[in-house]
Scaffold this motif. Structure first.
Motif, mmCIF file in Angstrom:
data_model
loop_
_atom_site.group_PDB
_atom_site.id
_atom_site.type_symbol
_atom_site.label_atom_id
_atom_site.label_comp_id
_atom_site.label_asym_id
_atom_site.label_seq_id
_atom_site.Cartn_x
_atom_site.Cartn_y
_atom_site.Cartn_z
ATOM 1 N N HIS A 29 -1.416 9.345 6.184
ATOM 2 C CA HIS A 29 -1.807 9.999 4.935
ATOM 3 C C HIS A 29 -2.115 11.479 5.135
ATOM 4 O O HIS A 29 -2.080 12.273 4.193
ATOM 5 C CB HIS A 29 -3.026 9.301 4.315
ATOM 6 C CG HIS A 29 -4.328 9.663 4.965
ATOM 7 N ND1 HIS A 29 -4.785 9.053 6.105
ATOM 8 C CD2 HIS A 29 -5.262 10.595 4.621
ATOM 9 C CE1 HIS A 29 -5.953 9.575 6.448
ATOM 10 N NE2 HIS A 29 -6.261 10.505 5.579
ATOM 11 N N MET B 49 0.854 -1.187 0.000
ATOM 12 C CA MET B 49 0.000 0.000 0.000
ATOM 13 C C MET B 49 0.891 1.239 0.000
ATOM 14 O O MET B 49 1.812 1.337 0.807
ATOM 15 C CB MET B 49 -0.891 0.027 1.246
ATOM 16 C CG MET B 49 -1.724 1.296 1.369
ATOM 17 S SD MET B 49 -2.575 1.420 2.976
ATOM 18 C CE MET B 49 -3.685 0.033 2.846
ATOM 19 N N ALA C 50 1.313 7.098 1.326
ATOM 20 C CA ALA C 50 0.452 8.282 1.292
ATOM 21 C C ALA C 50 -1.028 7.936 1.400
ATOM 22 O O ALA C 50 -1.864 8.816 1.606
ATOM 23 C CB ALA C 50 0.696 9.077 0.007
ATOM 24 N N GLU C 51 -1.373 6.648 1.262
ATOM 25 C CA GLU C 51 -2.768 6.222 1.381
ATOM 26 C C GLU C 51 -3.051 5.551 2.722
ATOM 27 O O GLU C 51 -4.203 5.210 3.010
ATOM 28 C CB GLU C 51 -3.119 5.248 0.251
ATOM 29 C CG GLU C 51 -3.043 5.872 -1.137
ATOM 30 C CD GLU C 51 -3.341 4.864 -2.236
ATOM 31 O OE1 GLU C 51 -3.813 3.743 -1.910
ATOM 32 O OE2 GLU C 51 -3.106 5.184 -3.408
#
Length: 277
Positions: A200, A191, A194-195
């Motif tokens: 994030h 993943m 930044a997500e």
């Protein structure tokens, strides 16, 4: 007795859903919010930091909690203690979590499995050493609830924080910082950092600097994915965390462990069914 290392991992899979009730089960923080707190992060820090009392500086809570970005804890502590007290927060947290857990479990809440599992989890938790485990030690000093559902949640929380304190030790041993551990976890699941929910929200430049530092140490490749060393580091952290989480279960016989697993399986499954993932 001595157990194989997978015991700690198996118990983590069963206990973690109970430990997540305050954070992810709807309504669990309603009683905390009713104290006049501003938002859910106020409720998080008031509930989780309350065992330390009013006088614990935000910097110390930041050190113990470990995985928050600089300044995040200080946005809530000590401000929440202007709105309520640690004693009121502890009572509200226990009340709200027991209510949410009872609602989630339905008929299971009044079954004998809750009583048996809670008693064995509590015996395991209170047998564990407190040295080097600040949050676990603070929780150990609290009164144990009598009501079975609240007792189950309390015992699971003790074991969750015991494991969490050990996880911090493992991260420190590997030189993985508080924000870096979220990046490591996110990238290990393929993943983009930044997500990932816990980082994030950080400014892009701040998160990029963290990733750049991990890249310079050979943990992250130019493609933004974990390198072989990054994955090996993650593996060592998890393995040491499991080893450090083993001690409580040495207080139980093999038969007691088997019985506890059987009682926890439907409880854990019921909670997982309502978690937001």
């Amino acid at each position: 007795m001595s157990h194989q290392e997978p015991v700690a991992r198996r118990m983590y899979d069963l206990i973690e859903p109970i430990g997540l009730v305050p954070y992810l089960v709807d309504g669990s923080d309603d009683d905390l919010m009713a104290l006049g707190l501003r938002n859910q992060w106020d409720a998080y820090f008031a509930g989780r930091a309350a065992p330390f009392g009013r006088s614990m500086p935000a910097e110390v809570v930041h050190a113990v909690f470990y995985n928050f970005a600089p300044g995040e804890v200080a946005r809530h502590l000590p401000r929440v203690w202007e709105l309520t007290t640690p004693e009121a927060a502890l009572a509200a947290r226990e009340r709200g979590c027991a209510t949410a857990l009872r609602r989630t479990l339905g008929d299971l809440a009044d079954g004998p499995g809750v009583v048996r599992a809670g008693d064995l989890l509590l015996r395991a938790a209170t047998s564990a050493p407190v040295e080097g485990r600040a949050l676990f030690a603070a929780l150990r000093a609290l009164p144990v609830p009598e009501e079975p559902v609240a007792r189950l949640w309390h015992a699971a929380t003790l074991l969750r924080e015991h494991r969490g304190d050990g996880h911090t030790v493992a991260l420190v041993a590997e030189g993985v910082g508080g924000t870096e551990c979220h990046v490591l976890h996110a990238l290990s699941a393929d993943m983009p950092a930044a997500e990932f929910g816990r980082v994030h929200h950080l400014p892009a430049a701040q998160l990029a600097a963290v990733i750049d530092g991990m890249r310079a140490r050979g943990l992250v490749g130019d493609d933004g994915r974990l390198t072989a060393e990054g994955r090996a580091t993650k593996g060592r952290v998890e393995a040491l965390t499991d080893r450090l989480a083993e001690a409580p279960y040495n207080a139980l016989t093999a038969g007691e462990l088997d019985g506890m697993v059987a009682d926890l399986e439907p409880i854990s499954a019921a909670i997982k069914a309502v978690l937001p993932w």
